[in-house]
Motif scaffolding. Structure first.
Motif, mmCIF file in Angstrom:
data_model
loop_
_atom_site.group_PDB
_atom_site.id
_atom_site.type_symbol
_atom_site.label_atom_id
_atom_site.label_comp_id
_atom_site.label_asym_id
_atom_site.label_seq_id
_atom_site.Cartn_x
_atom_site.Cartn_y
_atom_site.Cartn_z
ATOM 1 N N GLN A 96 1.049 -1.060 0.656
ATOM 2 C CA GLN A 96 0.104 -0.562 -0.236
ATOM 3 C C GLN A 96 0.647 1.314 0.458
ATOM 4 O OE1 GLN A 96 -3.677 0.587 -0.239
ATOM 5 N NE2 GLN A 96 -4.063 -1.283 -0.289
ATOM 6 N N LEU A 97 1.834 1.195 0.193
ATOM 7 C CA LEU A 97 2.785 2.465 1.047
ATOM 8 C C LEU A 97 3.434 2.363 -0.625
ATOM 9 C CD1 LEU A 97 3.781 4.966 2.978
ATOM 10 C CD2 LEU A 97 5.657 2.935 2.800
ATOM 11 N N GLY A 98 4.076 1.480 -1.600
ATOM 12 C CA GLY A 98 4.340 1.847 -2.652
ATOM 13 C C GLY A 98 3.758 2.476 -3.295
ATOM 14 N N VAL A 101 2.801 5.973 -3.077
ATOM 15 C CA VAL A 101 3.950 6.775 -3.049
ATOM 16 C C VAL A 101 3.246 6.960 -5.033
ATOM 17 C CG1 VAL A 101 6.259 7.397 -3.517
ATOM 18 C CG2 VAL A 101 5.305 6.415 -1.026
ATOM 19 N N ALA A 102 3.787 5.957 -5.415
ATOM 20 C CA ALA A 102 3.423 5.536 -7.041
ATOM 21 C C ALA A 102 2.694 6.817 -6.971
ATOM 22 C CB ALA A 102 3.097 4.430 -7.492
ATOM 23 N N ALA A 129 -7.761 12.673 -4.290
ATOM 24 C CA ALA A 129 -8.918 11.702 -3.599
ATOM 25 C C ALA A 129 -8.304 10.308 -3.331
ATOM 26 C CB ALA A 129 -10.136 11.972 -4.395
ATOM 27 N N ALA A 130 -7.397 9.952 -4.559
ATOM 28 C CA ALA A 130 -7.010 8.443 -4.799
ATOM 29 C C ALA A 130 -5.482 8.664 -3.926
ATOM 30 C CB ALA A 130 -6.936 8.278 -5.629
ATOM 31 N N VAL A 131 -4.944 9.534 -3.605
ATOM 32 C CA VAL A 131 -3.677 9.464 -3.365
ATOM 33 C C VAL A 131 -4.022 9.464 -2.105
ATOM 34 C CG1 VAL A 131 -2.280 10.575 -2.835
ATOM 35 C CG2 VAL A 131 -2.742 10.679 -5.206
#
Length: 155
Positions: A96-98, A101-102, A129-131
């Motif tokens: 999820q973190l990867g 960040v992408a 919003a997705a970020v």
């Protein structure tokens, strides 16, 4: 939250809705589903980060659903399940973190391309919003992983 759990340290049945960290499954569903929906509705070029984000969103959503159903059915009473819970949530945090960040980098790069007319600005807002949902989903998985580690070490 109620500390009532079975002998293996893991809840089963309706206890899943009252124990920490298992109540976080609900937030993982909500935030993960929102990431999935928002990413599917936007167009970020290049699409490569979007593919990774969609893979992670669908992977985590499906496996969280499987874990949740196993917990509700009470099939998690073996001593192996608390370790699997920790392992899955640590992998989910990394994925999820990867992907968050992408997605953030792709959204930031695309910002320069928008000329801020109404149609593209709406798409840019969906990207943002997705970020935000991706980072909230990451945070939820992280909190779940921490509480799962605590539960694993105490059992």
């Amino acid at each position: 939250m109620a500390p009532s759990v079975s002998g293996s340290g893991l809840p089963s049945g309706c206890q899943v809705f009252t124990t920490m960290p298992d109540i976080l499954f609900i937030l993982e569903f909500i935030f993960g589903g929102l990431v999935w929906t928002l990413v599917a509705s936007t167009q970020v070029n290049p699409a490569n980060p979007q593919g990774w984000v969609m893979f992670v969103a669908i992977f985590c959503f499906v496996f969280t659903t499987i874990f949740f159903l196993i917990y509700i059915c009470g099939a998690n009473q073996s001593s192996v399940w608390s370790g699997l819970d920790v392992g899955y949530h640590l992998i989910a945090v990394i994925f999820q973190l990867g992907s968050a960040v992408a997605l953030a980098i792709a959204t930031q790069d695309v910002k320069a391309l928008y000329d801020l007319n109404l149609a593209t600005f709406k798409s840019y807002q969906e990207d943002i919003a997705a970020v935000v949902m991706a980072y909230l989903c990451t945070l939820t998985y992280f909190i779940h992983a921490v509480f799962s580690i605590i539960r694993f070490r105490s059992s």
